[in-house]
Scaffold this motif. Structure first.
Motif, PDB file in Angstrom:
ATOM      1  N   ALA A  99      11.995 -16.797  13.723  1.00  0.00           N
ATOM      2  CA  ALA A  99      12.267 -15.333  12.005  1.00  0.00           C
ATOM      3  C   ALA A  99      13.486 -14.865  12.725  1.00  0.00           C
ATOM      4  O   ALA A  99      14.221 -14.278  12.189  1.00  0.00           O
ATOM      5  N   MET A 100      13.257 -14.350  14.269  1.00  0.00           N
ATOM      6  CA  MET A 100      14.364 -13.834  14.757  1.00  0.00           C
ATOM      7  C   MET A 100      16.057 -14.556  15.517  1.00  0.00           C
ATOM      8  O   MET A 100      16.127 -13.981  14.566  1.00  0.00           O
ATOM      9  N   GLN A 101      16.005 -15.819  15.289  1.00  0.00           N
ATOM     10  CA  GLN A 101      16.935 -16.810  15.003  1.00  0.00           C
ATOM     11  C   GLN A 101      17.758 -16.652  13.816  1.00  0.00           C
ATOM     12  O   GLN A 101      19.064 -16.097  13.277  1.00  0.00           O
ATOM     13  N   SER A 102      16.963 -16.377  12.954  1.00  0.00           N
ATOM     14  CA  SER A 102      17.592 -16.438  11.410  1.00  0.00           C
ATOM     15  C   SER A 102      17.184 -15.571  11.092  1.00  0.00           C
ATOM     16  O   SER A 102      18.989 -15.211   9.613  1.00  0.00           O
ATOM     17  N   THR A 103      17.239 -13.884  11.241  1.00  0.00           N
ATOM     18  CA  THR A 103      17.609 -12.856  11.348  1.00  0.00           C
ATOM     19  C   THR A 103      18.983 -12.457  12.336  1.00  0.00           C
ATOM     20  O   THR A 103      20.056 -11.671  11.756  1.00  0.00           O
ATOM     21  N   THR A 104      19.089 -12.876  13.611  1.00  0.00           N
ATOM     22  CA  THR A 104      20.319 -12.514  14.588  1.00  0.00           C
ATOM     23  C   THR A 104      20.800 -13.877  15.099  1.00  0.00           C
ATOM     24  O   THR A 104      19.636 -14.248  16.114  1.00  0.00           O
ATOM     25  N   PRO A 105      21.352 -14.547  14.720  1.00  0.00           N
ATOM     26  CA  PRO A 105      21.439 -15.863  15.337  1.00  0.00           C
ATOM     27  C   PRO A 105      22.647 -15.784  16.148  1.00  0.00           C
ATOM     28  O   PRO A 105      21.359 -17.095  17.073  1.00  0.00           O
ATOM     29  N   LEU A 106      23.026 -15.496  16.682  1.00  0.00           N
ATOM     30  CA  LEU A 106      23.634 -15.457  17.952  1.00  0.00           C
ATOM     31  C   LEU A 106      22.854 -14.480  19.037  1.00  0.00           C
ATOM     32  O   LEU A 106      24.074 -15.221  20.594  1.00  0.00           O
ATOM     33  N   ILE A 107      21.119 -14.114  19.309  1.00  0.00           N
ATOM     34  CA  ILE A 107      20.998 -13.346  19.586  1.00  0.00           C
ATOM     35  C   ILE A 107      20.473 -14.256  20.647  1.00  0.00           C
ATOM     36  O   ILE A 107      20.220 -14.430  22.283  1.00  0.00           O
ATOM     37  N   ALA A 108      20.507 -16.167  20.631  1.00  0.00           N
ATOM     38  CA  ALA A 108      20.073 -16.946  21.504  1.00  0.00           C
ATOM     39  C   ALA A 108      21.107 -17.546  22.822  1.00  0.00           C
ATOM     40  O   ALA A 108      20.356 -17.808  23.768  1.00  0.00           O
ATOM     41  N   ALA A 109      21.883 -16.554  22.182  1.00  0.00           N
ATOM     42  CA  ALA A 109      23.509 -17.139  23.694  1.00  0.00           C
ATOM     43  C   ALA A 109      23.427 -15.771  24.078  1.00  0.00           C
ATOM     44  O   ALA A 109      23.890 -15.799  25.164  1.00  0.00           O
ATOM     45  N   MET A 110      22.560 -14.840  24.072  1.00  0.00           N
ATOM     46  CA  MET A 110      22.690 -13.683  25.011  1.00  0.00           C
ATOM     47  C   MET A 110      21.020 -12.956  26.335  1.00  0.00           C
ATOM     48  O   MET A 110      21.213 -13.077  26.806  1.00  0.00           O
ATOM     49  N   ALA A 145      30.147  -4.948  33.805  1.00  0.00           N
ATOM     50  CA  ALA A 145      29.774  -6.135  32.886  1.00  0.00           C
ATOM     51  C   ALA A 145      28.251  -5.915  33.063  1.00  0.00           C
ATOM     52  O   ALA A 145      27.964  -6.729  31.622  1.00  0.00           O
ATOM     53  N   VAL A 146      27.244  -6.005  33.478  1.00  0.00           N
ATOM     54  CA  VAL A 146      25.792  -5.597  32.849  1.00  0.00           C
ATOM     55  C   VAL A 146      25.680  -5.125  31.211  1.00  0.00           C
ATOM     56  O   VAL A 146      25.166  -5.175  30.728  1.00  0.00           O
ATOM     57  N   ILE A 147      26.354  -3.776  31.754  1.00  0.00           N
ATOM     58  CA  ILE A 147      26.266  -2.760  30.705  1.00  0.00           C
ATOM     59  C   ILE A 147      27.122  -3.435  29.769  1.00  0.00           C
ATOM     60  O   ILE A 147      26.881  -2.722  28.251  1.00  0.00           O
ATOM     61  N   GLN A 148      28.518  -4.249  29.972  1.00  0.00           N
ATOM     62  CA  GLN A 148      29.216  -4.610  28.275  1.00  0.00           C
ATOM     63  C   GLN A 148      27.997  -5.732  27.880  1.00  0.00           C
ATOM     64  O   GLN A 148      28.473  -5.450  26.697  1.00  0.00           O
ATOM     65  N   SER A 149      27.521  -6.478  28.401  1.00  0.00           N
ATOM     66  CA  SER A 149      26.807  -7.406  27.710  1.00  0.00           C
ATOM     67  C   SER A 149      25.304  -6.346  27.098  1.00  0.00           C
ATOM     68  O   SER A 149      24.776  -7.131  26.399  1.00  0.00           O
ATOM     69  N   THR A 150      25.194  -5.530  27.312  1.00  0.00           N
ATOM     70  CA  THR A 150      23.899  -5.251  27.289  1.00  0.00           C
ATOM     71  C   THR A 150      23.488  -4.842  26.339  1.00  0.00           C
ATOM     72  O   THR A 150      23.111  -4.373  24.940  1.00  0.00           O
ATOM     73  N   ILE A 151      24.969  -3.784  25.439  1.00  0.00           N
ATOM     74  CA  ILE A 151      25.006  -2.691  24.496  1.00  0.00           C
ATOM     75  C   ILE A 151      25.555  -3.617  23.575  1.00  0.00           C
ATOM     76  O   ILE A 151      25.263  -3.105  22.377  1.00  0.00           O
ATOM     77  N   THR A 152      26.536  -5.187  23.705  1.00  0.00           N
ATOM     78  CA  THR A 152      27.005  -5.337  23.049  1.00  0.00           C
ATOM     79  C   THR A 152      25.273  -5.977  21.917  1.00  0.00           C
ATOM     80  O   THR A 152      25.901  -6.032  20.765  1.00  0.00           O
ATOM     81  N   MET A 153      24.343  -7.303  22.922  1.00  0.00           N
ATOM     82  CA  MET A 153      23.465  -7.494  22.594  1.00  0.00           C
ATOM     83  C   MET A 153      22.801  -6.887  21.733  1.00  0.00           C
ATOM     84  O   MET A 153      21.768  -6.881  20.537  1.00  0.00           O
ATOM     85  N   LEU A 154      22.325  -5.632  21.775  1.00  0.00           N
ATOM     86  CA  LEU A 154      21.525  -4.024  21.931  1.00  0.00           C
ATOM     87  C   LEU A 154      22.138  -4.200  19.951  1.00  0.00           C
ATOM     88  O   LEU A 154      21.134  -3.693  18.789  1.00  0.00           O
TER      89      LEU A 154
END
Length: 424
Positions: free
Chosen positions: A173-184, A289-298
């Motif tokens: 269900a998560m992948q269907s609603t936010t498909p790019l989350i698997a890459a993060m 680098a940590v912050i930019q990937s974290t807040i992008t994902m969120l």
């Protein structure tokens, strides 16, 4: 999938399916009354003993903060309440099992290997790599979500544990609603997860900050001794170990746990009081680098959970949180015994992951056998970096932040640990 650039973080362009789910969510009436959550948990399981009631203060706070957050979408409210309900049900099941089998408390968690570091610093790869060694006990995601089986719930016709299937359904269900989350941040059932999830049934940990914008919860967490929450987590680890023995019988050989969690960075004294014989691996990476990937994902996830993506709030909040985590790490790193701890720099680990594993095993007094090497090699072959695509992050374009300016805030950290500058 190759490189992925998310260009609609602040103003999401929704698919028809995403919009339909959001529209459906607005038809739901979600109640954040703590009593209704606990009552539903009791009626679902036929149990009523939650154990010591001091957890109510924390549950009440979460319900009040989330229930009064007018920025949440209907589906966001539903998902958050469901998370609290899941924790309440797990608390009932854990308490019931402990009452019926008090011998669980006598279980010993001996010499765990614990990975400690910010998100996005290689902790996930390191944990899953170590967990490939079949001599070690780790915590798969499905088990972390529901550590105790529901009494009387049968396995599925193909032999699958229903807890596993529920986790798989959630991931789908998560992948269907936010498909790019698997890459993060993949969240498939077999993914080795953080033991912090086991504090959830005690309604503790900083994990709630990841689920929703929760500054009141953060302030309560800051002001509260986390020792009892860690003790609860350790008890659930004992419970899982005891369950292993029941399944395997007299032939079971107790395994050393391999664990990991970013929160431990700011709780090193509590961590070491809880697991005094642990071998601790502290991972390090450029915090920008940590912050930019974290807040992008969120921010990406908020397109479903919030009516408006909190671009500025995310940047401010998580810059402060990362600074707090690292400040405490710098202050308390000396508490880790030299012969039982090691620092892992991200660029070195990525260049030679097995070389770092060898050093960790030496610290842990554990032989790196040919079989263990082969198991880790198989894991690496099956999980190449960027398997689901590589997200391209850009603090300037997406959040209006100068990476070099933000980095000045972390000079105290660069002075302590020789991490390599990444985001520019």
């Amino acid at each position: 999938m190759g490189d992925i650039r998310i260009t609609d973080l602040a103003e999401p362009v929704l698919t028809d399916q995403q919009q339909a789910i959001l529209d459906f969510g607005e038809t739901l009436s979600t109640d954040f009354d703590p009593e209704s959550i606990l009552s539903e948990a009791c009626s679902t399981l036929g149990l009523k003993d939650f154990g010591p009631a001091e957890f109510r203060e924390r549950l009440d706070l979460l319900c009040d903060e989330w229930g009064n957050d007018e920025g949440l979408t209907g589906i966001g409210r539903f998902n958050l309440r469901n998370k609290l309900l899941t924790f309440a049900k797990s608390r009932l099941l854990i308490q019931d099992l402990l009452k019926r089998h008090p011998e669980i408390y006598a279980e010993e968690i001996s010499e765990p290997i614990i990975v400690v570091g910010l998100p996005r610093t290689g902790t996930t790869h390191m944990l899953n790599l170590l967990a490939a060694d079949s001599r070690l006990r780790s915590l798969p995601l499905w088990e972390s979500y529901e550590p105790v089986p529901v009494p009387g719930e049968a396995t599925l016709p193909d032999g699958t544990d229903p807890r596993y299937q529920r986790c798989a359904d959630s991931w789908q269900a998560m992948q269907s609603t936010t498909p790019l989350i698997a890459a993060m941040h993949p969240m498939n059932p077999d993914h080795i997860h953080e033991e912090l999830e086991l504090q959830g049934p005690d309604f503790g940990s900083y994990n709630f900050e990841w689920l929703a914008h929760s500054p009141r919860w953060r302030d309560h967490y800051y002001a509260t001794d986390q020792t009892p929450r860690y003790a609860y987590m350790k008890t659930v680890l004992k419970l899982l170990q005891w369950q292993d023995k029941q399944r395997s019988g007299s032939s079971y050989q107790t395994k050393r746990w391999v664990l990991k969690c970013p929160q431990h960075l700011e709780q090193l004294p509590v961590l070491m009081n809880t697991f005094p014989d642990a071998t601790v691996v502290v991972t390090h990476r450029d915090p920008v680098a940590v912050i930019q990937s974290t807040i992008t994902m969120l921010a990406y996830g908020q397109r479903m959970g919030r009516k408006k993506v909190l671009i500025q709030e995310l940047a401010d909040y998580w810059s402060e949180r990362v600074a707090h985590l690292l400040q405490r790490c710098v202050e308390d790193r000396h508490l880790l015994a030299e012969n039982k701890s090691i620092d892992s720099l991200f660029h070195e680990f990525m260049a030679d992951d097995m070389g770092m594993v060898e050093k960790i095993y030496e610290k842990a007094g554990l032989e790196l056998t040919d079989k263990a090497r082969a198991q880790m090699g198989s894991y690496i072959d099956a999980h190449p970096r960027g398997k689901h695509g590589s997200v391209i992050y850009n603090l300037r374009e997406d959040f209006g932040i100068d990476p070099n300016g933000l980095r000045e805030r972390f000079q105290f950290y660069f002075e302590k640990f020789p991490v390599r500058v990444e985001a520019r």
